[in-house]
Design a protein around this motif. Structure first.
Motif, PDB file in Angstrom:
ATOM      1  N   GLN A 200     -32.997 -56.420   8.294  1.00 23.58           N
ATOM      2  CA  GLN A 200     -33.908 -55.722   9.192  1.00 23.58           C
ATOM      3  C   GLN A 200     -33.556 -54.324   8.907  1.00 23.58           C
ATOM      4  O   GLN A 200     -32.665 -53.672   8.548  1.00 23.58           O
ATOM      5  CB  GLN A 200     -33.862 -55.862  10.555  1.00 23.58           C
ATOM      6  CG  GLN A 200     -34.068 -57.418  10.856  1.00 23.58           C
ATOM      7  CD  GLN A 200     -34.444 -57.853  12.308  1.00 23.58           C
ATOM      8  OE1 GLN A 200     -34.863 -56.972  13.149  1.00 23.58           O
ATOM      9  NE2 GLN A 200     -33.300 -58.583  12.918  1.00 23.58           N
ATOM     10  N   VAL A 201     -34.949 -53.500   8.702  1.00 21.91           N
ATOM     11  CA  VAL A 201     -34.424 -51.871   8.530  1.00 21.91           C
ATOM     12  C   VAL A 201     -34.716 -51.310   9.797  1.00 21.91           C
ATOM     13  O   VAL A 201     -35.598 -51.371  10.600  1.00 21.91           O
ATOM     14  CB  VAL A 201     -35.560 -51.468   7.534  1.00 21.91           C
ATOM     15  CG1 VAL A 201     -35.677 -49.899   7.566  1.00 21.91           C
ATOM     16  CG2 VAL A 201     -35.687 -52.041   6.344  1.00 21.91           C
ATOM     17  N   VAL A 202     -33.493 -50.293   9.964  1.00 22.41           N
ATOM     18  CA  VAL A 202     -33.491 -49.463  11.148  1.00 22.41           C
ATOM     19  C   VAL A 202     -32.986 -48.265  10.717  1.00 22.41           C
ATOM     20  O   VAL A 202     -31.838 -48.059  10.204  1.00 22.41           O
ATOM     21  CB  VAL A 202     -32.623 -50.109  12.444  1.00 22.41           C
ATOM     22  CG1 VAL A 202     -32.491 -48.868  13.512  1.00 22.41           C
ATOM     23  CG2 VAL A 202     -33.148 -51.419  12.888  1.00 22.41           C
ATOM     24  N   TYR A 203     -33.915 -47.276  10.697  1.00 21.64           N
ATOM     25  CA  TYR A 203     -33.558 -46.181  10.049  1.00 21.64           C
ATOM     26  C   TYR A 203     -32.618 -45.425  11.006  1.00 21.64           C
ATOM     27  O   TYR A 203     -32.668 -45.172  12.182  1.00 21.64           O
ATOM     28  CB  TYR A 203     -34.789 -45.116   9.967  1.00 21.64           C
ATOM     29  CG  TYR A 203     -35.776 -45.493   8.939  1.00 21.64           C
ATOM     30  CD1 TYR A 203     -35.607 -45.604   7.600  1.00 21.64           C
ATOM     31  CD2 TYR A 203     -37.177 -45.888   9.404  1.00 21.64           C
ATOM     32  CE1 TYR A 203     -36.547 -46.087   6.699  1.00 21.64           C
ATOM     33  CE2 TYR A 203     -38.003 -46.466   8.482  1.00 21.64           C
ATOM     34  CZ  TYR A 203     -37.887 -46.427   7.055  1.00 21.64           C
ATOM     35  OH  TYR A 203     -38.617 -47.126   5.962  1.00 21.64           O
ATOM     36  N   PRO A 204     -31.754 -44.722  10.267  1.00 19.93           N
ATOM     37  CA  PRO A 204     -30.473 -44.036  10.783  1.00 19.93           C
ATOM     38  C   PRO A 204     -30.947 -42.682  11.859  1.00 19.93           C
ATOM     39  O   PRO A 204     -32.111 -42.346  11.400  1.00 19.93           O
ATOM     40  CB  PRO A 204     -29.602 -43.429   9.721  1.00 19.93           C
ATOM     41  CG  PRO A 204     -30.614 -43.388   8.618  1.00 19.93           C
ATOM     42  CD  PRO A 204     -31.447 -44.459   8.721  1.00 19.93           C
ATOM     43  N   PRO A 205     -30.347 -42.223  12.898  1.00 18.17           N
ATOM     44  CA  PRO A 205     -30.705 -41.321  13.784  1.00 18.17           C
ATOM     45  C   PRO A 205     -30.678 -39.875  13.157  1.00 18.17           C
ATOM     46  O   PRO A 205     -29.421 -39.495  12.510  1.00 18.17           O
ATOM     47  CB  PRO A 205     -29.654 -41.433  14.741  1.00 18.17           C
ATOM     48  CG  PRO A 205     -28.446 -42.027  14.218  1.00 18.17           C
ATOM     49  CD  PRO A 205     -28.836 -42.874  12.948  1.00 18.17           C
ATOM     50  N   VAL A 206     -31.603 -39.162  13.437  1.00 22.91           N
ATOM     51  CA  VAL A 206     -31.716 -37.827  12.904  1.00 22.91           C
ATOM     52  C   VAL A 206     -31.812 -37.073  14.173  1.00 22.91           C
ATOM     53  O   VAL A 206     -32.719 -37.229  15.179  1.00 22.91           O
ATOM     54  CB  VAL A 206     -32.734 -37.212  11.987  1.00 22.91           C
ATOM     55  CG1 VAL A 206     -33.017 -36.005  11.750  1.00 22.91           C
ATOM     56  CG2 VAL A 206     -32.715 -38.264  10.850  1.00 22.91           C
ATOM     57  N   ASP A 207     -31.211 -35.780  14.449  1.00 22.32           N
ATOM     58  CA  ASP A 207     -31.346 -35.095  15.387  1.00 22.32           C
ATOM     59  C   ASP A 207     -32.443 -34.069  15.564  1.00 22.32           C
ATOM     60  O   ASP A 207     -32.465 -32.875  15.026  1.00 22.32           O
ATOM     61  CB  ASP A 207     -29.758 -34.038  15.790  1.00 22.32           C
ATOM     62  CG  ASP A 207     -29.924 -33.483  16.894  1.00 22.32           C
ATOM     63  OD1 ASP A 207     -30.936 -33.405  17.879  1.00 22.32           O
ATOM     64  OD2 ASP A 207     -28.831 -32.765  17.268  1.00 22.32           O
ATOM     65  N   VAL A 208     -33.792 -34.458  15.449  1.00 21.52           N
ATOM     66  CA  VAL A 208     -34.814 -34.192  15.524  1.00 21.52           C
ATOM     67  C   VAL A 208     -35.266 -32.869  16.564  1.00 21.52           C
ATOM     68  O   VAL A 208     -35.904 -32.128  16.280  1.00 21.52           O
ATOM     69  CB  VAL A 208     -36.282 -34.870  15.272  1.00 21.52           C
ATOM     70  CG1 VAL A 208     -35.829 -35.611  14.222  1.00 21.52           C
ATOM     71  CG2 VAL A 208     -36.280 -35.713  16.735  1.00 21.52           C
ATOM     72  N   GLU A 209     -34.309 -33.034  17.689  1.00 21.70           N
ATOM     73  CA  GLU A 209     -34.597 -32.002  18.784  1.00 21.70           C
ATOM     74  C   GLU A 209     -33.945 -30.583  18.268  1.00 21.70           C
ATOM     75  O   GLU A 209     -34.257 -29.607  18.545  1.00 21.70           O
ATOM     76  CB  GLU A 209     -33.938 -32.378  19.901  1.00 21.70           C
ATOM     77  CG  GLU A 209     -34.630 -33.705  20.747  1.00 21.70           C
ATOM     78  CD  GLU A 209     -34.548 -35.158  20.165  1.00 21.70           C
ATOM     79  OE1 GLU A 209     -33.613 -35.085  19.427  1.00 21.70           O
ATOM     80  OE2 GLU A 209     -35.387 -35.949  20.102  1.00 21.70           O
ATOM     81  N   ARG A 210     -32.742 -30.758  17.576  1.00 21.96           N
ATOM     82  CA  ARG A 210     -32.117 -29.627  17.068  1.00 21.96           C
ATOM     83  C   ARG A 210     -32.770 -29.011  15.932  1.00 21.96           C
ATOM     84  O   ARG A 210     -32.566 -27.768  15.841  1.00 21.96           O
ATOM     85  CB  ARG A 210     -30.510 -30.026  16.850  1.00 21.96           C
ATOM     86  CG  ARG A 210     -29.593 -28.865  16.803  1.00 21.96           C
ATOM     87  CD  ARG A 210     -28.067 -29.234  16.674  1.00 21.96           C
ATOM     88  NE  ARG A 210     -27.370 -28.049  16.512  1.00 21.96           N
ATOM     89  CZ  ARG A 210     -26.117 -28.232  15.847  1.00 21.96           C
ATOM     90  NH1 ARG A 210     -25.681 -29.035  15.559  1.00 21.96           N
ATOM     91  NH2 ARG A 210     -25.572 -26.972  15.582  1.00 21.96           N
ATOM     92  N   PHE A 211     -33.180 -29.812  15.266  1.00 19.76           N
ATOM     93  CA  PHE A 211     -33.910 -29.082  13.904  1.00 19.76           C
ATOM     94  C   PHE A 211     -35.261 -29.014  14.232  1.00 19.76           C
ATOM     95  O   PHE A 211     -35.946 -30.190  14.275  1.00 19.76           O
ATOM     96  CB  PHE A 211     -33.481 -30.260  12.783  1.00 19.76           C
ATOM     97  CG  PHE A 211     -32.201 -30.276  12.183  1.00 19.76           C
ATOM     98  CD1 PHE A 211     -31.634 -29.486  10.962  1.00 19.76           C
ATOM     99  CD2 PHE A 211     -31.262 -30.792  12.765  1.00 19.76           C
ATOM    100  CE1 PHE A 211     -30.594 -29.211  10.550  1.00 19.76           C
ATOM    101  CE2 PHE A 211     -29.839 -30.888  12.462  1.00 19.76           C
ATOM    102  CZ  PHE A 211     -29.539 -30.208  11.241  1.00 19.76           C
ATOM    103  N   ALA A 212     -35.787 -27.859  14.942  1.00 19.23           N
ATOM    104  CA  ALA A 212     -37.107 -27.695  15.195  1.00 19.23           C
ATOM    105  C   ALA A 212     -37.529 -26.465  14.604  1.00 19.23           C
ATOM    106  O   ALA A 212     -36.768 -25.591  14.345  1.00 19.23           O
ATOM    107  CB  ALA A 212     -36.981 -27.882  16.621  1.00 19.23           C
TER     108      ALA A 212
END
Length: 407
Positions: A200-212
Motif C-alpha cells: 500500500q502507498v502512504v506518502y511520507p510526511p511533509v511539513d507543509v505548514e512550515r514551508f509556506a
C-alpha cells in the motif's frame, strides 16, 4: 475504558495494539526517513525504539524522538562506528536479527536497508514502511560499484559477494513482513519486482505548514538543495547553468560531491553549502523555480518547494512523477519535467519554463497539501489497523494482554 491518544483528527487506542516496537535502520541525522519515525512516534508515543546505531543529534532528540534513546546493536560499539557505521553494512543483517522483540505485539519497521529483517513470530504483526529496498544491493549495484571504484580486482569481487549475500538475505526476510507500505508507487513497483509482494502507498510526511508562501516578490534565481551524493546529480545542474551565464543558480547542501560542485561553479552559481532550515525556506520562498535532477524514490524537497508556492523543474522519473504535475496548461500544473539527465535537456527545459505563462503559486501550494503530516498519520494508522484485523491470533493476544493489565 481504553486509553486513547488523540493526534489531530486521529484517535489511537494504544491498548488495542498491545506493546509496540519501532525499528529504524540507523539514527544519525534528521532526514526524510527520520521524519516518518517522528510521525509514527506521535501515533504510538509509548513505542520502544530500536536501531542498528543511535547517533541522533541531541538537540533534536526531545522534539523528534520524544527524548527516546534506541536500543542499539553491537555495531554501536565497533571502531569508527560514529563516523563510518555504513562500512559495517555487511554485518547489519546479523545485527538487526539480534534484537529480541518477542515481548511485543506490534512491530513497525521503518526500512531503507535492514530494519525490515527483524525476527518476529506468528503471534506478532509486523508492518514495514519501506522507503526503498536496499538500493545499492539491487538496481543501483553497478552505479554503486562504479562510484566506489570497485568495478575490477579483488575488492570488486569481495563487494559483489557481499551484495549478493545482502540480496539473498533481503528476499528471505520479506517473508517476515505481514504488511508492506511503500512511500511511493515507484517504490511499490520495486517491492513487487524484488519481493513479489504488493504494498500500500502512504506518502511520507511533509511539513507543509512550515514551508509556506510569504507573498514576497520572487527573486531572479533558481534553487537546488540536496545532500551532495552522486545520485543527486548536483554537478550536472551546475554544468547546465554554466552553459547559461545569464541565469543564476543557488546551491544549498553539503556532502561528498561538495568540492566537485564548488570547482565546477562559475560566477553565476552561488554554492552556499549547508544552511539551517530557516535559510533554506527563505530561498525556497523566493526562488523562481526549484531544480531537481535525481531519480528519487519520493523527493521531499520537491514537495517542500511546491508548499512554498514555487514551481519545480525535475527529472521525469521516479517519485517526481507522483509529486509534480507537468500540465499543458500552466494554470493547473506545478512544474516541468526533463527526461534525460543531460546538460542539453536541462538547458532546454529552463528555456521552455521561461517561455510559458507563469505557474500559479496557489496551485503549487494546494497540491503540496496532499502530503501533509496529518494525512500521513491518518493513512498509516488505517493501514496498521487493517493489518491487525487480518490476524485474529495476534488480535486475541492483544486483547488478553489488555485484560490482564486492567486487572
Amino acid at each position: 475504558m481504553a486509553e486513547l491518544a488523540k493526534i489531530g483528527a486521529v484517535a489511537v487506542d494504544r491498548r488495542r495494539f498491545g506493546r509496540v516496537a519501532l525499528v529504524h535502520d540507523w539514527l544519525a541525522s534528521y532526514a526524510g526517513s527520520e521524519r516518518v519515525v517522528e510521525q509514527i512516534l506521535k501515533l504510538w508515543p509509548d513505542a520502544e525504539l530500536f536501531s542498528v546505531v543511535d547517533y541522533f543529534p541531541e538537540e533534536l532528540r526531545a522534539d523528534v524522538l520524544r527524548g527516546k534513546r534506541a536500543t542499539t546493536s553491537f555495531i554501536q560499539k565497533l571502531p569508527r562506528a560514529r563516523t563510518a557505521f555504513r562500512l559495517y553494512l555487511p554485518l547489519m543483517p546479523l545485527a538487526v536479527e539480534q534484537f529480541d522483540l518477542s515481548g511485543f505485539d506490534l512491530v513497525i519497521s521503518s526500512s531503507h536497508a535492514v530494519a525490515k529483517g527483524v525476527i518476529t513470530g506468528p503471534n506478532q504483526v509486523h508492518v514495514s514502511y519501506v522507503h526503498s529496498p536496499i538500493r545499492y544491493a539491487w538496481d543501483l549495484q553497478h552505479q554503486y560499484l562504479a562510484q566506489a571504484r570497485k568495478l575490477r580486482g579483488p575488492k570488486s569481487w569481495v563487494a559483489r559477494a557481499a551484495l549478493h549475500y545482502m540480496r539473498i538475505w533481503d528476499m528471505r526476510t520479506a517473508n517476515g513482513v505481514d504488511e508492506f507500505v511503500a512511500n511511493s508507487a515507484f517504490v511499490g513497483r520495486r517491492i513487487r519486482k524484488i519481493y513479489g509482494r504488493s504494498a500500500q502507498v502512504v506518502y511520507p510526511p511533509v511539513d507543509v505548514e512550515r514551508f509556506a508562501p510569504t507573498g514576497r516578490a520572487r527573486g531572479d534565481f533558481y534553487l537546488t538543495a540536496s545532500r551532495m551524493v552522486p545520485y543527486k546529480r548536483i554537478p550536472l545542474l551546475v554544468e547546465a547553468f554554466s552553459k547559461m551565464p545569464d541565469r543564476h543558480l543557488v546551491v544549498i547542501g553539503d556532502g561528498p560531491d561538495f568540492e566537485t560542485v564548488r570547482e565546477l561553479a562559475g560566477p553565476n552559481i552561488s554554492v552556499l553549502g549547508y544552511q539551517p532550515s530557516n535559510v533554506l525556506i527563505d530561498y525556497m520562498q523566493r526562488a523562481r523555480a526549484f531544480v531537481f535532477a535525481a531519480e528519487e524514490d519520493f523527493g521531499i524537497s520537491v514537495v517542500e518547494a511546491q508548499a512554498c508556492g514555487t514551481p519545480v523543474i525535475a527529472y521525469g522519473r521516479g517519485g517526481a512523477l507522483e509529486t509534480v504535475i507537468d500540465s499543458g496548461d500552466p494554470r493547473f500544473g506545478t512544474g516541468l519535467f526533463f527526461y534525460e539527465q543531460s546538460v542539453e535537456a536541462i538547458v532546454d527545459t529552463i528555456k521552455r519554463f521561461e517561455a510559458r505563462a507563469p505557474f500559479d503559486g496557489e496551485v503549487c501550494r494546494l497540491h503540496a497539501a496532499r502530503f501533509s503530516a496529518a494525512r500521513f498519520r491518518q493513512e498509516f494508522l488505517g493501514v496498521v489497523e487493517r493489518a491487525v484485523e487480518r490476524y485474529p491470533t495476534a488480535l486475541l493476544t492483544f486483547e488478553h494482554r489488555a485484560t490482564a493489565e486492567a486487572r
